[in-house]
Design a protein around this motif. Structure first.
Motif, PDB file in Angstrom:
ATOM      1  N   SER A 220      -0.218   1.320 -13.761  1.00  0.00           N
ATOM      2  CA  SER A 220      -1.336   1.799 -12.951  1.00  0.00           C
ATOM      3  C   SER A 220      -2.655   1.662 -13.696  1.00  0.00           C
ATOM      4  O   SER A 220      -2.715   1.788 -14.923  1.00  0.00           O
ATOM      5  N   ASP A 221      -3.708   1.423 -12.945  1.00  0.00           N
ATOM      6  CA  ASP A 221      -5.032   1.133 -13.489  1.00  0.00           C
ATOM      7  C   ASP A 221      -5.632   2.374 -14.160  1.00  0.00           C
ATOM      8  O   ASP A 221      -5.953   3.358 -13.485  1.00  0.00           O
TER       9      ASP A 221
ATOM     10  N   LYS B 156      -7.378  -3.251  -0.454  1.00  0.00           N
ATOM     11  CA  LYS B 156      -8.129  -2.660  -1.561  1.00  0.00           C
ATOM     12  C   LYS B 156      -9.559  -2.369  -1.118  1.00  0.00           C
ATOM     13  O   LYS B 156     -10.129  -3.057  -0.273  1.00  0.00           O
ATOM     14  N   GLY B 157     -10.139  -1.325  -1.716  1.00  0.00           N
ATOM     15  CA  GLY B 157     -11.529  -1.001  -1.446  1.00  0.00           C
ATOM     16  C   GLY B 157     -11.785  -0.323  -0.116  1.00  0.00           C
ATOM     17  O   GLY B 157     -12.937  -0.218   0.321  1.00  0.00           O
TER      18      GLY B 157
ATOM     19  N   TRP C 294       0.494   1.567  -5.766  1.00  0.00           N
ATOM     20  CA  TRP C 294       0.016   0.195  -5.627  1.00  0.00           C
ATOM     21  C   TRP C 294      -0.737   0.023  -4.312  1.00  0.00           C
ATOM     22  O   TRP C 294      -0.218   0.338  -3.237  1.00  0.00           O
ATOM     23  N   VAL C 295      -1.950  -0.482  -4.415  1.00  0.00           N
ATOM     24  CA  VAL C 295      -2.732  -0.907  -3.252  1.00  0.00           C
ATOM     25  C   VAL C 295      -3.257  -2.298  -3.583  1.00  0.00           C
ATOM     26  O   VAL C 295      -3.951  -2.479  -4.582  1.00  0.00           O
ATOM     27  N   SER C 296      -2.934  -3.281  -2.757  1.00  0.00           N
ATOM     28  CA  SER C 296      -3.298  -4.651  -3.113  1.00  0.00           C
ATOM     29  C   SER C 296      -3.842  -5.418  -1.916  1.00  0.00           C
ATOM     30  O   SER C 296      -3.795  -4.960  -0.769  1.00  0.00           O
TER      31      SER C 296
ATOM     32  N   ALA D  66      -6.138   4.070  -1.580  1.00  0.00           N
ATOM     33  CA  ALA D  66      -5.633   4.626  -2.842  1.00  0.00           C
ATOM     34  C   ALA D  66      -5.973   6.109  -2.934  1.00  0.00           C
ATOM     35  O   ALA D  66      -5.132   6.934  -3.318  1.00  0.00           O
TER      36      ALA D  66
ATOM     37  N   VAL E 247       0.877  -1.173   0.000  1.00  0.00           N
ATOM     38  CA  VAL E 247       0.000   0.000   0.000  1.00  0.00           C
ATOM     39  C   VAL E 247       0.914   1.223   0.000  1.00  0.00           C
ATOM     40  O   VAL E 247       1.340   1.699   1.056  1.00  0.00           O
TER      41      VAL E 247
ATOM     42  N   TYR F 286      -9.281   3.513 -12.862  1.00  0.00           N
ATOM     43  CA  TYR F 286      -9.300   4.251 -11.595  1.00  0.00           C
ATOM     44  C   TYR F 286      -8.781   5.670 -11.793  1.00  0.00           C
ATOM     45  O   TYR F 286      -9.379   6.639 -11.306  1.00  0.00           O
TER      46      TYR F 286
END
Length: 255
Positions: free
Chosen positions: A124-125, A87-88, A81-83, A92, A55, A128
């Motif tokens: 990166s996504d 997450k959720g 990165w958040v994993s 982030a 994170v 998002y």
């Protein structure tokens, strides 16, 4: 839980998220920390959640980014990165806000980050980021996107990729791997695929990027790890032994 900054005062005692510890003989974490220590002189900031997990966000002035871009007075997000279980939970958003706050405090024009047309490994996504207001500033072959967010709505200028990185081409033939220690795993797996290639009778040209200048003149936006074959970009995914063998089989069939 709180967000803390990793800096030269505590980096020897804090973990760096994507490489929490090292096995005997493995230098992955050490190499990344050595890279970070040098980048602190360039203004790099590393923020992470104070937990044992991935994170974190790291960013620095774009003039010092290890990415071939034109983005004067922007901040470049090097890794975000958040994993896993984190997450959720809004981390982030909080990390991104910390980045924005720091950039504004230092007088930056905005934020720029490397992404892709659709979600790709180690990038990166885009979904998002676009939800958070990022827009496409430029594109590079075959799927890279340079996303940005300008703090001044009246500023119409856009960051851009340098021409050397826009076309997915290098003038070197055969298998060529460009890599750096930005990711703690890049060198370890670079050495692994070199051994795998030799076992199959392939040669691979390993090009380790060692400076900001080299990175900013690289033939790929993703200087962390980019594999080319006969001058054309193949992948930015840090390949496991199995995936690399699969790639060699495909190349052999197409010869």
């Amino acid at each position: 839980m709180e967000i803390i900054e990793v800096n030269r005062d505590n980096i020897d005692t804090e973990h760096i998220c994507c490489a929490i510890s090292e096995m005997k003989g493995d230098r992955s974490t050490s190499l990344k920390k050595e890279w970070l220590k040098k980048r602190f002189d360039d203004g790099l900031i590393f923020q992470k959640l104070n937990v044992r997990g991935k994170v974190f966000v790291e960013y620095l002035p774009a003039e010092k980014a290890w990415c071939p871009i034109h983005a004067n007075e922007y901040f470049f997000i090097n890794c975000f990165w958040v994993s896993g279980q984190f997450k959720g939970q809004g981390w982030a958003d909080r990390l991104l806000k910390q980045c924005f706050d720091d950039a504004k405090k230092m007088g930056a024009r905005g934020i720029v980050i490397l992404s892709s047309a659709k979600k790709m490994p180690f990038l990166s996504d885009p979904k998002y980021l676009k939800y958070k207001g990022f827009q496409v500033a430029d594109r590079a072959e075959p799927y890279f996107e340079l996303l940005y967010q300008n703090f001044d709505e009246n500023d119409s200028s856009k960051p851009a990729f340098r021409d050397c990185a826009k076309h997915g081409k290098t003038d070197r033939l055969g298998l060529v791997l460009y890599f750096t220690n930005q990711c703690p795993h890049a060198e370890k797996y670079a050495c692994l695929i070199k051994e795998c290639a030799a076992e199959r009778g392939w040669a691979i040209n390993m090009i380790k990027i060692e400076s900001t200048e080299e990175a900013q003149n690289a033939p790929t936006p993703f200087t962390t790890y980019s594999l080319f074959y006969n001058g054309s970009f193949m992948t930015n995914e840090i390949l496991s032994e199995k995936k690399f063998y699969q790639l060699l089989d495909q190349l052999k069939q197409n010869r």
